[in-house]
Design a protein around this motif. Structure first.
Motif, PDB file in Angstrom:
ATOM      1  N   PRO A   1     -42.159 -12.392   0.408  1.00 25.94           N
ATOM      2  CA  PRO A   1     -41.205 -13.445   0.063  1.00 25.94           C
ATOM      3  C   PRO A   1     -40.365 -13.003  -1.134  1.00 25.94           C
ATOM      4  O   PRO A   1     -40.894 -12.452  -2.100  1.00 25.94           O
ATOM      5  CB  PRO A   1     -42.095 -14.628  -0.323  1.00 25.94           C
ATOM      6  CG  PRO A   1     -43.443 -14.311   0.233  1.00 25.94           C
ATOM      7  CD  PRO A   1     -43.545 -12.824   0.257  1.00 25.94           C
ATOM      8  N   ILE A   2     -39.056 -13.211  -1.043  1.00 25.23           N
ATOM      9  CA  ILE A   2     -38.140 -12.829  -2.114  1.00 25.23           C
ATOM     10  C   ILE A   2     -37.227 -14.010  -2.428  1.00 25.23           C
ATOM     11  O   ILE A   2     -37.162 -14.970  -1.663  1.00 25.23           O
ATOM     12  CB  ILE A   2     -37.308 -11.577  -1.747  1.00 25.23           C
ATOM     13  CG1 ILE A   2     -36.474 -11.830  -0.484  1.00 25.23           C
ATOM     14  CG2 ILE A   2     -38.205 -10.363  -1.586  1.00 25.23           C
ATOM     15  CD1 ILE A   2     -35.468 -10.735  -0.190  1.00 25.23           C
ATOM     16  N   PRO A   3     -36.498 -13.958  -3.549  1.00 23.67           N
ATOM     17  CA  PRO A   3     -35.586 -15.062  -3.886  1.00 23.67           C
ATOM     18  C   PRO A   3     -34.624 -15.362  -2.741  1.00 23.67           C
ATOM     19  O   PRO A   3     -34.257 -14.483  -1.971  1.00 23.67           O
ATOM     20  CB  PRO A   3     -34.843 -14.534  -5.119  1.00 23.67           C
ATOM     21  CG  PRO A   3     -35.791 -13.561  -5.731  1.00 23.67           C
ATOM     22  CD  PRO A   3     -36.497 -12.914  -4.566  1.00 23.67           C
ATOM     23  N   GLY A   4     -34.223 -16.603  -2.652  1.00 22.25           N
ATOM     24  CA  GLY A   4     -33.298 -17.014  -1.605  1.00 22.25           C
ATOM     25  C   GLY A   4     -34.002 -17.437  -0.334  1.00 22.25           C
ATOM     26  O   GLY A   4     -33.400 -17.500   0.722  1.00 22.25           O
ATOM     27  N   GLN A   5     -35.293 -17.701  -0.427  1.00 24.07           N
ATOM     28  CA  GLN A   5     -36.110 -18.117   0.722  1.00 24.07           C
ATOM     29  C   GLN A   5     -36.033 -17.113   1.866  1.00 24.07           C
ATOM     30  O   GLN A   5     -35.956 -17.479   3.029  1.00 24.07           O
ATOM     31  CB  GLN A   5     -35.706 -19.508   1.184  1.00 24.07           C
ATOM     32  CG  GLN A   5     -35.944 -20.559   0.127  1.00 24.07           C
ATOM     33  CD  GLN A   5     -35.578 -21.941   0.585  1.00 24.07           C
ATOM     34  OE1 GLN A   5     -34.802 -22.128   1.501  1.00 24.07           O
ATOM     35  NE2 GLN A   5     -36.165 -22.937  -0.062  1.00 24.07           N
ATOM     36  N   LEU A   6     -36.026 -15.854   1.512  1.00 25.01           N
ATOM     37  CA  LEU A   6     -36.014 -14.777   2.495  1.00 25.01           C
ATOM     38  C   LEU A   6     -37.365 -14.080   2.505  1.00 25.01           C
ATOM     39  O   LEU A   6     -38.133 -14.162   1.547  1.00 25.01           O
ATOM     40  CB  LEU A   6     -34.924 -13.756   2.146  1.00 25.01           C
ATOM     41  CG  LEU A   6     -33.489 -14.286   2.122  1.00 25.01           C
ATOM     42  CD1 LEU A   6     -32.563 -13.207   1.598  1.00 25.01           C
ATOM     43  CD2 LEU A   6     -33.059 -14.746   3.502  1.00 25.01           C
ATOM     44  N   VAL A   7     -37.621 -13.370   3.580  1.00 22.92           N
ATOM     45  CA  VAL A   7     -38.845 -12.586   3.693  1.00 22.92           C
ATOM     46  C   VAL A   7     -38.469 -11.192   4.175  1.00 22.92           C
ATOM     47  O   VAL A   7     -37.794 -11.034   5.194  1.00 22.92           O
ATOM     48  CB  VAL A   7     -39.841 -13.232   4.685  1.00 22.92           C
ATOM     49  CG1 VAL A   7     -41.065 -12.347   4.862  1.00 22.92           C
ATOM     50  CG2 VAL A   7     -40.249 -14.618   4.211  1.00 22.92           C
ATOM     51  N   LEU A   8     -38.870 -10.178   3.401  1.00 23.40           N
ATOM     52  CA  LEU A   8     -38.708  -8.791   3.838  1.00 23.40           C
ATOM     53  C   LEU A   8     -39.958  -8.399   4.604  1.00 23.40           C
ATOM     54  O   LEU A   8     -41.046  -8.903   4.325  1.00 23.40           O
ATOM     55  CB  LEU A   8     -38.550  -7.863   2.636  1.00 23.40           C
ATOM     56  CG  LEU A   8     -37.307  -8.030   1.783  1.00 23.40           C
ATOM     57  CD1 LEU A   8     -37.380  -7.092   0.589  1.00 23.40           C
ATOM     58  CD2 LEU A   8     -36.062  -7.764   2.591  1.00 23.40           C
ATOM     59  N   GLU A   9     -39.809  -7.501   5.542  1.00 20.10           N
ATOM     60  CA  GLU A   9     -40.982  -7.013   6.252  1.00 20.10           C
ATOM     61  C   GLU A   9     -40.976  -5.490   6.248  1.00 20.10           C
ATOM     62  O   GLU A   9     -39.932  -4.865   6.151  1.00 20.10           O
ATOM     63  CB  GLU A   9     -41.033  -7.542   7.690  1.00 20.10           C
ATOM     64  CG  GLU A   9     -40.084  -6.887   8.660  1.00 20.10           C
ATOM     65  CD  GLU A   9     -38.658  -7.431   8.624  1.00 20.10           C
ATOM     66  OE1 GLU A   9     -37.780  -6.739   9.153  1.00 20.10           O
ATOM     67  OE2 GLU A   9     -38.414  -8.511   8.067  1.00 20.10           O
ATOM     68  N   THR A  10     -42.182  -4.936   6.306  1.00 18.94           N
ATOM     69  CA  THR A  10     -42.326  -3.488   6.346  1.00 18.94           C
ATOM     70  C   THR A  10     -43.657  -3.158   7.008  1.00 18.94           C
ATOM     71  O   THR A  10     -44.437  -4.039   7.358  1.00 18.94           O
ATOM     72  CB  THR A  10     -42.241  -2.891   4.921  1.00 18.94           C
ATOM     73  OG1 THR A  10     -42.047  -1.484   5.012  1.00 18.94           O
ATOM     74  CG2 THR A  10     -43.487  -3.174   4.114  1.00 18.94           C
ATOM     75  N   VAL A  11     -43.900  -1.870   7.153  1.00 24.97           N
ATOM     76  CA  VAL A  11     -45.167  -1.382   7.687  1.00 24.97           C
ATOM     77  C   VAL A  11     -45.697  -0.333   6.716  1.00 24.97           C
ATOM     78  O   VAL A  11     -44.977   0.591   6.332  1.00 24.97           O
ATOM     79  CB  VAL A  11     -44.990  -0.757   9.092  1.00 24.97           C
ATOM     80  CG1 VAL A  11     -46.300  -0.161   9.583  1.00 24.97           C
ATOM     81  CG2 VAL A  11     -44.462  -1.786  10.078  1.00 24.97           C
ATOM     82  N   TYR A  12     -46.946  -0.510   6.289  1.00 28.46           N
ATOM     83  CA  TYR A  12     -47.613   0.499   5.477  1.00 28.46           C
ATOM     84  C   TYR A  12     -48.398   1.414   6.404  1.00 28.46           C
ATOM     85  O   TYR A  12     -48.998   0.968   7.374  1.00 28.46           O
ATOM     86  CB  TYR A  12     -48.611  -0.146   4.507  1.00 28.46           C
ATOM     87  CG  TYR A  12     -48.013  -0.881   3.343  1.00 28.46           C
ATOM     88  CD1 TYR A  12     -47.010  -0.309   2.565  1.00 28.46           C
ATOM     89  CD2 TYR A  12     -48.474  -2.137   2.988  1.00 28.46           C
ATOM     90  CE1 TYR A  12     -46.484  -0.983   1.477  1.00 28.46           C
ATOM     91  CE2 TYR A  12     -47.962  -2.820   1.898  1.00 28.46           C
ATOM     92  CZ  TYR A  12     -46.965  -2.231   1.151  1.00 28.46           C
ATOM     93  OH  TYR A  12     -46.453  -2.895   0.074  1.00 28.46           O
ATOM     94  N   ARG A  13     -48.401   2.691   6.072  1.00 28.64           N
ATOM     95  CA  ARG A  13     -49.250   3.663   6.759  1.00 28.64           C
ATOM     96  C   ARG A  13     -50.062   4.342   5.667  1.00 28.64           C
ATOM     97  O   ARG A  13     -49.503   5.016   4.798  1.00 28.64           O
ATOM     98  CB  ARG A  13     -48.422   4.689   7.517  1.00 28.64           C
ATOM     99  CG  ARG A  13     -49.278   5.703   8.258  1.00 28.64           C
ATOM    100  CD  ARG A  13     -48.401   6.764   8.929  1.00 28.64           C
ATOM    101  NE  ARG A  13     -49.191   7.715   9.670  1.00 28.64           N
ATOM    102  CZ  ARG A  13     -49.832   8.756   9.159  1.00 28.64           C
ATOM    103  NH1 ARG A  13     -49.791   8.982   7.857  1.00 28.64           N
ATOM    104  NH2 ARG A  13     -50.517   9.573   9.925  1.00 28.64           N
ATOM    105  N   ASP A  14     -51.371   4.114   5.695  1.00 30.93           N
ATOM    106  CA  ASP A  14     -52.255   4.633   4.657  1.00 30.93           C
ATOM    107  C   ASP A  14     -53.206   5.668   5.229  1.00 30.93           C
ATOM    108  O   ASP A  14     -53.880   5.400   6.232  1.00 30.93           O
ATOM    109  CB  ASP A  14     -53.093   3.507   4.041  1.00 30.93           C
ATOM    110  CG  ASP A  14     -52.252   2.449   3.356  1.00 30.93           C
ATOM    111  OD1 ASP A  14     -51.304   2.827   2.649  1.00 30.93           O
ATOM    112  OD2 ASP A  14     -52.545   1.255   3.515  1.00 30.93           O
ATOM    113  N   LEU A  15     -53.264   6.817   4.589  1.00 27.73           N
ATOM    114  CA  LEU A  15     -54.319   7.786   4.867  1.00 27.73           C
ATOM    115  C   LEU A  15     -55.434   7.435   3.897  1.00 27.73           C
ATOM    116  O   LEU A  15     -55.271   7.531   2.671  1.00 27.73           O
ATOM    117  CB  LEU A  15     -53.838   9.215   4.632  1.00 27.73           C
ATOM    118  CG  LEU A  15     -54.916  10.286   4.687  1.00 27.73           C
ATOM    119  CD1 LEU A  15     -55.574  10.330   6.073  1.00 27.73           C
ATOM    120  CD2 LEU A  15     -54.354  11.640   4.308  1.00 27.73           C
ATOM    121  N   VAL A  16     -56.559   6.964   4.442  1.00 25.57           N
ATOM    122  CA  VAL A  16     -57.680   6.495   3.635  1.00 25.57           C
ATOM    123  C   VAL A  16     -58.841   7.464   3.825  1.00 25.57           C
ATOM    124  O   VAL A  16     -59.174   7.835   4.961  1.00 25.57           O
ATOM    125  CB  VAL A  16     -58.080   5.061   4.050  1.00 25.57           C
ATOM    126  CG1 VAL A  16     -59.269   4.575   3.242  1.00 25.57           C
ATOM    127  CG2 VAL A  16     -56.895   4.109   3.899  1.00 25.57           C
TER     128      VAL A  16
END
Length: 169
Positions: free
Chosen positions: A114-129
């Protein structure tokens, strides 16, 4: 005794829960600004790569400029604390774990911000664990996404990062 999950190499249900907690904890540590908490998230030699393998999706530029990978736990902490700005919160969900070996997995997670302006950014994390003597830790975290259109909020944040000394390639 905890049994192995069907189809998993040597990963137990306990391992799966620990891995899930690790990737979710990243969001909480960041949102809580618990900078030292990243020492329980990343390996000492970890790499944090916000490039996502695409050109500059944050500014919409045709130039292949991207935030340079951040290498090492001390530099990761410094960048997250002193250089980058962050959305209100990190919501991590829909984790897929793929075994790479007995002590190494790839975790893909969808993230909403959630970011200002009632917007939502989306992404994908790729983790080498990887499994370490201290438990599961992230050795390499990359950030990508499905959308390629720039968000005005993100453009403003990139300008702030640049002013604070972020290194771009």
């Amino acid at each position: 005794m905890i049994e192995k999950l069907p189809g998993a190499s040597s990963r137990t249900a306990e391992d799966t829960l620990a891995i899930h907690e690790l990737v979710v904890r990243y969001g909480f540590v960041l949102d809580d600004q618990d900078w030292d908490g990243f020492r329980q998230i990343f390996t000492d030699d970890a790499v944090l790569d916000f490039g996502g393998g695409r050109g500059n999706r944050h500014t919409g530029s045709d130039q292949p400029e991207r935030l340079a990978p951040i290498v090492g736990i001390e530099e990761i902490i410094r960048n997250l604390r002193d250089v980058q700005t962050h959305p209100y919160q990190h919501i991590l969900a829909s984790h897929l774990i793929e075994d790479q070996g007995p002590d190494e997995v790839i975790v893909r997670s969808k993230a909403l911000f959630p970011i200002p302006g009632q917007l939502v950014l989306e992404t994908v994390y790729r983790d080498l664990v990887v499994r370490t003597s201290s438990g599961w830790r992230i050795r390499h975290k990359s950030v990508g996404g499905y959308r390629t259109d720039p968000a005005p909020w993100m453009e403003q944040q990139v300008a702030r990062w640049r002013a604070r000394g972020a290194i771009f390639e």
